[in-house]
Design a protein around this motif. Structure first.
Motif, PDB file in Angstrom:
ATOM      1  N   GLY A 165     -46.568 -20.856  -8.006  1.00  0.00           N
ATOM      2  CA  GLY A 165     -47.417 -22.156  -8.443  1.00  0.00           C
ATOM      3  C   GLY A 165     -48.371 -21.634  -9.681  1.00  0.00           C
ATOM      4  N   VAL A 166     -48.717 -20.596 -10.084  1.00  0.00           N
ATOM      5  CA  VAL A 166     -49.336 -20.212 -11.423  1.00  0.00           C
ATOM      6  C   VAL A 166     -48.341 -20.577 -12.404  1.00  0.00           C
ATOM      7  N   ARG A 167     -46.938 -19.926 -12.479  1.00  0.00           N
ATOM      8  CA  ARG A 167     -46.094 -20.276 -13.536  1.00  0.00           C
ATOM      9  C   ARG A 167     -45.986 -22.085 -13.684  1.00  0.00           C
ATOM     10  N   ALA A 168     -45.812 -22.401 -12.644  1.00  0.00           N
ATOM     11  CA  ALA A 168     -45.465 -24.025 -12.480  1.00  0.00           C
ATOM     12  C   ALA A 168     -46.729 -24.713 -13.280  1.00  0.00           C
ATOM     13  N   ARG A 169     -47.930 -24.471 -12.971  1.00  0.00           N
ATOM     14  CA  ARG A 169     -48.878 -24.974 -13.648  1.00  0.00           C
ATOM     15  C   ARG A 169     -49.010 -24.691 -15.178  1.00  0.00           C
ATOM     16  N   GLU A 170     -48.727 -23.412 -15.558  1.00  0.00           N
ATOM     17  CA  GLU A 170     -48.793 -23.162 -16.878  1.00  0.00           C
ATOM     18  C   GLU A 170     -47.810 -23.722 -17.715  1.00  0.00           C
ATOM     19  N   TYR A 171     -46.524 -23.926 -17.170  1.00  0.00           N
ATOM     20  CA  TYR A 171     -45.427 -24.426 -17.836  1.00  0.00           C
ATOM     21  C   TYR A 171     -45.732 -26.034 -17.936  1.00  0.00           C
ATOM     22  N   ALA A 172     -46.505 -26.345 -17.079  1.00  0.00           N
ATOM     23  CA  ALA A 172     -47.025 -27.846 -17.025  1.00  0.00           C
ATOM     24  C   ALA A 172     -47.969 -28.168 -18.095  1.00  0.00           C
ATOM     25  N   ASP A 173     -48.633 -27.046 -18.221  1.00  0.00           N
ATOM     26  CA  ASP A 173     -49.656 -27.318 -19.556  1.00  0.00           C
ATOM     27  C   ASP A 173     -49.122 -27.080 -20.880  1.00  0.00           C
ATOM     28  N   ASP A 174     -48.034 -26.345 -20.866  1.00  0.00           N
ATOM     29  CA  ASP A 174     -47.380 -26.000 -21.933  1.00  0.00           C
ATOM     30  C   ASP A 174     -46.498 -27.271 -22.464  1.00  0.00           C
ATOM     31  N   LEU A 175     -45.953 -27.820 -21.394  1.00  0.00           N
ATOM     32  CA  LEU A 175     -45.039 -28.931 -21.867  1.00  0.00           C
ATOM     33  C   LEU A 175     -46.190 -30.002 -22.373  1.00  0.00           C
ATOM     34  N   ALA A 176     -47.315 -30.244 -21.586  1.00  0.00           N
ATOM     35  CA  ALA A 176     -48.030 -31.111 -22.011  1.00  0.00           C
ATOM     36  C   ALA A 176     -48.449 -31.159 -23.612  1.00  0.00           C
ATOM     37  N   ALA A 177     -48.771 -29.834 -23.881  1.00  0.00           N
ATOM     38  CA  ALA A 177     -49.197 -29.493 -25.227  1.00  0.00           C
ATOM     39  C   ALA A 177     -47.967 -29.632 -26.141  1.00  0.00           C
ATOM     40  N   ALA A 178     -46.947 -29.515 -25.786  1.00  0.00           N
ATOM     41  CA  ALA A 178     -45.682 -29.414 -26.806  1.00  0.00           C
ATOM     42  C   ALA A 178     -45.621 -31.037 -26.852  1.00  0.00           C
ATOM     43  N   VAL A 179     -45.437 -31.870 -25.872  1.00  0.00           N
ATOM     44  CA  VAL A 179     -45.202 -33.179 -25.950  1.00  0.00           C
ATOM     45  C   VAL A 179     -46.586 -34.003 -26.795  1.00  0.00           C
ATOM     46  N   ASP A 180     -47.628 -33.654 -26.508  1.00  0.00           N
ATOM     47  CA  ASP A 180     -48.789 -34.160 -27.226  1.00  0.00           C
ATOM     48  C   ASP A 180     -48.660 -33.832 -28.925  1.00  0.00           C
ATOM     49  N   SER A 181     -48.083 -32.633 -29.242  1.00  0.00           N
ATOM     50  CA  SER A 181     -47.762 -32.482 -30.583  1.00  0.00           C
ATOM     51  C   SER A 181     -46.545 -32.688 -31.313  1.00  0.00           C
ATOM     52  N   GLN A 182     -45.765 -33.523 -30.252  1.00  0.00           N
ATOM     53  CA  GLN A 182     -44.440 -34.082 -30.821  1.00  0.00           C
ATOM     54  C   GLN A 182     -43.502 -33.043 -31.201  1.00  0.00           C
ATOM     55  N   ASP A 183     -43.573 -31.681 -30.774  1.00  0.00           N
ATOM     56  CA  ASP A 183     -42.880 -30.664 -30.896  1.00  0.00           C
ATOM     57  C   ASP A 183     -41.541 -30.720 -30.075  1.00  0.00           C
ATOM     58  N   ALA A 184     -40.721 -31.327 -30.497  1.00  0.00           N
ATOM     59  CA  ALA A 184     -38.935 -31.392 -29.752  1.00  0.00           C
ATOM     60  C   ALA A 184     -38.453 -29.928 -29.639  1.00  0.00           C
ATOM     61  N   ASP A 185     -38.643 -29.161 -30.434  1.00  0.00           N
ATOM     62  CA  ASP A 185     -37.797 -27.915 -30.248  1.00  0.00           C
ATOM     63  C   ASP A 185     -38.683 -26.844 -29.139  1.00  0.00           C
ATOM     64  N   ARG A 186     -40.004 -26.879 -29.487  1.00  0.00           N
ATOM     65  CA  ARG A 186     -40.713 -26.248 -28.269  1.00  0.00           C
ATOM     66  C   ARG A 186     -40.724 -27.068 -26.705  1.00  0.00           C
ATOM     67  N   THR A 187     -40.673 -28.509 -26.968  1.00  0.00           N
ATOM     68  CA  THR A 187     -40.351 -29.055 -25.602  1.00  0.00           C
ATOM     69  C   THR A 187     -38.978 -28.724 -24.809  1.00  0.00           C
TER      70      THR A 187
END
Length: 224
Positions: A173-195
């Motif tokens: 659960g901890v990893r999933a929440r953190e991956y969700a936060d990371d993905l949200a930040a990558a999408v928000d910054s439009q960073d395709a490679d990081r996404t």
């Protein structure tokens, strides 16, 4: 006398190590306004890799993935080190360990331990978003609630991860929440490679995770 001698040797070691790490530092590439967000991300990653207080984890790959140079990394982690949330471990640059104080803070702010109500709602299409009635609220759905069509698949995946995390085992659960936060930040910054890299991590999680991740598995095709 022996204790004093050991203390002196330790501080000589720390001083020399610090000088070596600061030797020929490159120019920082991050703006001051970015540091606070990066501090939280780096601190959570160190905790996630450590799994408990004490062990040393190497973060150089994480720094390189985000394009942080040595000066950036030292600026980002200066505050967590100053406040004894983490400490430098080992001689090589990039080794850190979480202190007991830091782990307590991580548990308090980022690990939801349950015991409070969870309210589930669903759209007409059957997609479920969970809102956790918790003082920490780390598994809530929605990130900006943007309607941009190009973001909808990623947003659904972010929400699904957070929803499934509520029923998963603690570490998953901890990893999933953190991956969700990371993905949200990558999408928000439009960073395709990081996404793309984060989607790979999510897939790796799903390959070993329990059946709790039903919504996420339905949204993320294999080898994304």
């Amino acid at each position: 006398m022996i204790a004093l001698f050991c203390w002196l040797i330790h501080w000589i070691y720390v001083g020399v190590r610090g000088a070596v790490h600061r030797w020929r530092l490159p120019e920082p590439s991050l703006a001051p306004g970015q540091l606070e967000l990066c501090q939280g991300q780096a601190f959570r990653e160190i905790c996630r890799r450590s799994a408990n207080p004490g062990p040393r984890v190497m973060m150089t790959d994480y720094f390189a993935e985000r394009g942080w140079n040595r000066a950036d990394a030292m600026r980002i982690l200066a505050e967590p080190i100053k406040h004894k949330m983490i400490k430098i471990k080992g001689w090589r640059f990039g080794g850190y360990g979480v202190t007991r104080k830091g782990w307590s803070e991580y548990e308090r702010k980022f690990i939801w331990t349950g015991g409070e109500g969870v309210h589930i709602s669903s759209t007409t299409g059957g997609f479920v978003v969970a809102n956790v009635n918790s003082t920490h609220a780390v598994a809530h759905g929605g990130y900006g609630n943007r309607a941009n069509a190009s973001d909808i698949p990623h947003q659904q995946l972010i929400d699904a991860l957070r929803t499934d995390a509520g029923a998963a085992m603690s570490d998953e659960g901890v990893r999933a929440r953190e991956y969700a936060d990371d993905l949200a930040a990558a999408v928000d910054s439009q960073d395709a490679d990081r996404t793309t890299r984060i989607l790979g991590r999510i897939n790796a999680l799903l390959s070993t995770a329990t059946t709790a991740f039903t919504l996420t598995r339905e949204l993320l095709p294999p080898n994304s």
